[in-house]
Write a protein that holds these residues in place. Sequence first.
Motif, PDB file in Angstrom:
ATOM      1  N   ILE A 148       0.840  -1.212   0.000  1.00  0.00           N
ATOM      2  CA  ILE A 148       0.000   0.000   0.000  1.00  0.00           C
ATOM      3  C   ILE A 148       0.872   1.257   0.000  1.00  0.00           C
ATOM      4  O   ILE A 148       0.545   2.274  -0.624  1.00  0.00           O
ATOM      5  N   LYS A 149       2.035   1.203   0.686  1.00  0.00           N
ATOM      6  CA  LYS A 149       2.943   2.355   0.659  1.00  0.00           C
ATOM      7  C   LYS A 149       3.511   2.571  -0.733  1.00  0.00           C
ATOM      8  O   LYS A 149       3.713   3.703  -1.186  1.00  0.00           O
ATOM      9  N   GLU A 150       3.767   1.437  -1.448  1.00  0.00           N
ATOM     10  CA  GLU A 150       4.250   1.544  -2.822  1.00  0.00           C
ATOM     11  C   GLU A 150       3.208   2.217  -3.714  1.00  0.00           C
ATOM     12  O   GLU A 150       3.515   3.080  -4.536  1.00  0.00           O
ATOM     13  N   ILE A 151       1.943   1.830  -3.509  1.00  0.00           N
ATOM     14  CA  ILE A 151       0.849   2.411  -4.319  1.00  0.00           C
ATOM     15  C   ILE A 151       0.675   3.895  -3.998  1.00  0.00           C
ATOM     16  O   ILE A 151       0.442   4.724  -4.885  1.00  0.00           O
ATOM     17  N   GLU A 168     -16.304  12.130   2.519  1.00  0.00           N
ATOM     18  CA  GLU A 168     -15.864  12.069   3.905  1.00  0.00           C
ATOM     19  C   GLU A 168     -16.271  10.761   4.573  1.00  0.00           C
ATOM     20  O   GLU A 168     -15.474  10.112   5.272  1.00  0.00           O
ATOM     21  N   SER A 169     -17.525  10.330   4.341  1.00  0.00           N
ATOM     22  CA  SER A 169     -17.996   9.114   5.006  1.00  0.00           C
ATOM     23  C   SER A 169     -17.287   7.866   4.461  1.00  0.00           C
ATOM     24  O   SER A 169     -16.970   6.934   5.209  1.00  0.00           O
ATOM     25  N   ILE A 170     -16.971   7.850   3.135  1.00  0.00           N
ATOM     26  CA  ILE A 170     -16.268   6.696   2.559  1.00  0.00           C
ATOM     27  C   ILE A 170     -14.853   6.617   3.121  1.00  0.00           C
ATOM     28  O   ILE A 170     -14.385   5.537   3.528  1.00  0.00           O
ATOM     29  N   VAL A 171     -14.134   7.754   3.152  1.00  0.00           N
ATOM     30  CA  VAL A 171     -12.769   7.755   3.680  1.00  0.00           C
ATOM     31  C   VAL A 171     -12.749   7.299   5.129  1.00  0.00           C
ATOM     32  O   VAL A 171     -11.910   6.478   5.547  1.00  0.00           O
ATOM     33  N   ARG A 172     -13.703   7.779   5.912  1.00  0.00           N
ATOM     34  CA  ARG A 172     -13.780   7.412   7.325  1.00  0.00           C
ATOM     35  C   ARG A 172     -14.009   5.902   7.477  1.00  0.00           C
ATOM     36  O   ARG A 172     -13.375   5.221   8.308  1.00  0.00           O
ATOM     37  N   ALA A 173     -14.909   5.319   6.647  1.00  0.00           N
ATOM     38  CA  ALA A 173     -15.221   3.888   6.725  1.00  0.00           C
ATOM     39  C   ALA A 173     -14.022   3.034   6.301  1.00  0.00           C
ATOM     40  O   ALA A 173     -13.718   2.004   6.924  1.00  0.00           O
ATOM     41  N   LEU A 174     -13.307   3.455   5.248  1.00  0.00           N
ATOM     42  CA  LEU A 174     -12.141   2.704   4.785  1.00  0.00           C
ATOM     43  C   LEU A 174     -11.025   2.706   5.827  1.00  0.00           C
ATOM     44  O   LEU A 174     -10.340   1.696   6.042  1.00  0.00           O
ATOM     45  N   ARG A 175     -10.824   3.855   6.485  1.00  0.00           N
ATOM     46  CA  ARG A 175      -9.811   3.902   7.543  1.00  0.00           C
ATOM     47  C   ARG A 175     -10.175   2.956   8.693  1.00  0.00           C
ATOM     48  O   ARG A 175      -9.308   2.282   9.274  1.00  0.00           O
ATOM     49  N   GLY A 215       2.869   6.026  -2.856  1.00  0.00           N
ATOM     50  CA  GLY A 215       4.092   6.830  -2.927  1.00  0.00           C
ATOM     51  C   GLY A 215       4.760   7.027  -1.592  1.00  0.00           C
ATOM     52  O   GLY A 215       5.306   8.105  -1.311  1.00  0.00           O
ATOM     53  N   GLY A 216       4.729   5.998  -0.711  1.00  0.00           N
ATOM     54  CA  GLY A 216       5.413   6.065   0.572  1.00  0.00           C
ATOM     55  C   GLY A 216       4.524   6.472   1.727  1.00  0.00           C
ATOM     56  O   GLY A 216       4.940   6.419   2.888  1.00  0.00           O
ATOM     57  N   LEU A 217       3.283   6.873   1.449  1.00  0.00           N
ATOM     58  CA  LEU A 217       2.374   7.293   2.515  1.00  0.00           C
ATOM     59  C   LEU A 217       1.679   6.083   3.123  1.00  0.00           C
ATOM     60  O   LEU A 217       1.369   5.109   2.419  1.00  0.00           O
ATOM     61  N   PRO A 218       1.373   6.129   4.445  1.00  0.00           N
ATOM     62  CA  PRO A 218       0.574   5.059   5.050  1.00  0.00           C
ATOM     63  C   PRO A 218      -0.864   5.126   4.550  1.00  0.00           C
ATOM     64  O   PRO A 218      -1.287   6.139   3.966  1.00  0.00           O
ATOM     65  N   PHE A 219      -1.643   4.088   4.828  1.00  0.00           N
ATOM     66  CA  PHE A 219      -2.999   4.008   4.287  1.00  0.00           C
ATOM     67  C   PHE A 219      -3.863   5.189   4.725  1.00  0.00           C
ATOM     68  O   PHE A 219      -4.583   5.780   3.920  1.00  0.00           O
ATOM     69  N   ASP A 220      -3.820   5.547   6.035  1.00  0.00           N
ATOM     70  CA  ASP A 220      -4.688   6.614   6.553  1.00  0.00           C
ATOM     71  C   ASP A 220      -4.481   7.938   5.838  1.00  0.00           C
ATOM     72  O   ASP A 220      -5.419   8.717   5.662  1.00  0.00           O
ATOM     73  N   GLY A 228      -2.799   8.195   2.609  1.00  0.00           N
ATOM     74  CA  GLY A 228      -2.928   8.026   1.167  1.00  0.00           C
ATOM     75  C   GLY A 228      -4.365   7.915   0.693  1.00  0.00           C
ATOM     76  O   GLY A 228      -4.712   8.374  -0.397  1.00  0.00           O
ATOM     77  N   VAL A 229      -5.268   7.322   1.531  1.00  0.00           N
ATOM     78  CA  VAL A 229      -6.651   7.139   1.102  1.00  0.00           C
ATOM     79  C   VAL A 229      -7.351   8.474   0.895  1.00  0.00           C
ATOM     80  O   VAL A 229      -8.278   8.597   0.087  1.00  0.00           O
TER      81      VAL A 229
END
Length: 930
Positions: free
Chosen positions: A16-19, A54-61, A21-26, A28-29
């Motif tokens: 996920i960091k590779e996808i 906002e609600s999708i990002v919150r749910a994915l995290r 660009g080095g950022l963690p999931f929280d 990068g999403v």
Amino acid sequence: MAKKKRKHYIKLNNKIKEIFGGLPFDEGVADLDDDLLTELALLLELDLPDLNRESIVRALRRIWSEGDYAKRQAIVEHLYDRSVQKTRRKERESRDKVERILHLLEGIEHTREEEEQILENFLEQRSAKITREKILNKLAYLRLQNRLAHLQREAELEFGPQNELRFVHSFPFQIDRYIFSKHLLVVTAPVDLQALLQEDDATVVEKLKKMKAEAIEAKEKEITTFLKGLEHNRYLSSEERMEHLRRLPMEGELHHTPIDFGIVERIVHSFEPRSHLILAGDHFIVERDKSVDVYGTSLSYRLSLSYERNFIYASIWQNRPLPLREDFSALNEDTLAHFHVALGSLYERMEEMAEGLEVDEATIERFILQFLEPQLIASGKLKVREKTRRRVLYHFGEYLRPLREKKMREELLAKTIRDFKRLFPLARRLKRRITFHVGPTNSGKTYAAMQRLKQAETGYYLAPLRLLALEGYEDLKASGIHASLITGEEEILDEESTHISSTIEMLNPEVEVDCCVIDEIQMIDDRDRGWAWANALIGAPAKELILTGSENALEAVKEICDYLGEELEVVRFARMNPLELMERPVSLKKIKPHTAIVAFSRKEVLSLKQQLSSRYRVSVVYGNLSPEVRREEARRFREGESEILVATDAIAMGLNLPIRTLLFARDNKFDGLRRRELETSEILQIAGRAGRYGLHEHGYVGALDAGALQTIARKFHAPLPPIRLPLSVMASLEHVLLIGEILETDTLREILEFFAQNMEFEGPFRAANIESMLELAAIVDEYELDLRSRYHLACAPASLGSPYIESVYHRYLSHLEKGETVPYIPPRELPRYAHTNEELLHAEDRVKEVSLYLWLSFKFRELFPDTEKAQEARRRLNRFIEHSLQKGDFIKRCRRCGRELDFSYRFSICESCYQKGKRGQSRSWRRRNG
């Protein structure tokens, strides 16, 4: 088993960091686009009430943090697939773009190298923007650059940024028996490159070499002349000249050749033996110690002169004397003058503080020396710093406090502050002779008053406007009278002046004169400024006082004279040419030259200008413009550069204009409190500008519509209603300080509210309207400043209706609170004229900012030092506004669709866009509520 599971989780996190660009999931999403977020929500079957970002990002995290491996893997695989697709799409687009560029190059003669350069330049552009024309232009540019590079190589030179020729050449130097060579950069004047490139390369190279030879010859002559001038140089020996010239930088000017510090110091000491030389960056600083006697004590200080290094070097190489003695003498004279002015001001202030108390001169001198001497020892600068001044005044005030308390309480109990006329003791001692020139506009009453003023040995002209004060000053000067100009923003002082022209608020009741003219005395009834006319009428210290004004002020003036016990002579004047009322309204399409249209708002004035500019040359005048711009617009109309004048009632006073016909745009105005019908006095004052004597034999007054004309006609012949007492009295600094002392508070707003609500006066007076002052007082009370300073700041011309001016006002207060000097920040480069109303309005606000800065510079001289910079900015802004009013048409457009709107239209979007927005909101509401 746990170790193997952890290994899989680590792989997912790395993927996920590779996808991302080095950022963690929280993190990068949050950067994913809306479409990809929606795909992930559908893939994971998220149960969300609304698929917003906002609600999708919150749910994915939340899902990622829960650690469900299957869901994490599904997310990673989907993002990876999309990433691969995106990469392939980019590669495909890149191949397609290369094919498109190569296709467009077909049929165009080019080299392989040019093809590679074209590909390099266009690969980053969108395919739709790549055209054959652009490729041809780029090829032409590349070939021109290649040709220029070839020419530069052949001629052994370079083209500079201004098309000047630049090259390095070796030049011989001979100083006595010393001979050496130096490589110097030679720069020619710019050449006409476009004309030069019309020739073939061989011809161009030949011409360039010829120019190069001419430049070398000119440089050799310059060197010869320079060296010949060194033969009799009194500062440098032959060896020193040779040594320094051998170190001459390649790009340096001959007379800017650096000289060793020790030699410069030796030369400086030959002029000023007791001086000290300091090298500071690109400047030399020369210092010298001096002393001054202050109240019998000798105090030492240091003078510092700063010179550019190149100036000193040039003076030495060119054998010029260094102006140290003259500069030190002028600096010392100026320093002593400023010091004595500051010292005298401090002494006078302390005398004012001690007025009426038993404090001798020695005590005042002791307080000053107690704090001034340590400051001079520490800084070496002969200057009364503001901090020192505040400390002296504070401790002196503490010394005076017990002496003053008893006196102030007795004064309040005796109500001396309430007998308004006793605030002006000098005027009360004079046996004043008061004359009232009563008459309508264009009756010659002010002219007669000014003629009498010119006959007096000393005099004051008190004007209602800065523009009128300036005209009065120029009139006095034109008559051969030494005069000074004093307004809230500027001072033009003549040490030999016998007369002063000033705005009414700047009257000095402590300077006795033979004659004083108070113009437009009917302004004594003005809601906001009437107090200044009351002060002048009661407190002007003149043996002869001449008032000019309209009939409605007569009864009020008589009552004031009775209250003062002073005689009044009334001289009546009649209008010098007839003023006729038109029978029918005038259409905008049928307006004739020499017509003025009077509206009652800036917006309406600019709207009328927009409508008229297609058919006429138009000048505009409104209150938001500075006096300089108003004067320039009036000049354009007076000299025929414009045919029509559109103005607010700002033209009611002070502008003599060739108006034949004056038309009212409407019969009502908003006066700051409410919208109301024009009063008789306003109509007559404005209408009187038509048919000025000596310009037009008759004046005509009318309106743009029948309703307005009917109102104007009804009031045109009506008698002026008399001004009714009581008159307004402003809270003076003495009032504020005394009330604050009695109430034992230094909160300015509390003091002013007490004054407005409780203060009573003997005689026909009442507390003036101080609403704007109360607004400013609420702001200045937030800052740690003394009461006297806060009072002056609350009197400042700060228009809080402008957010920009309010922010500037806060910035100034912040600097003052810290005891810092307040810099003036001029506007950046201005375009030739404003293209929008907002640009023009901002420029007008910047002029108000200058007025505020200059006004404060007279109250806090040392803390507002950039007056020249502010005045220069005002001149630039005024020129910009003048050009804008002449060139700009300030078309107002809908900020959504760009449709042209009428200037007086209230909203920023058109009706069509507003209705579309309503329909869109309705559909959105129906979707949300199902």
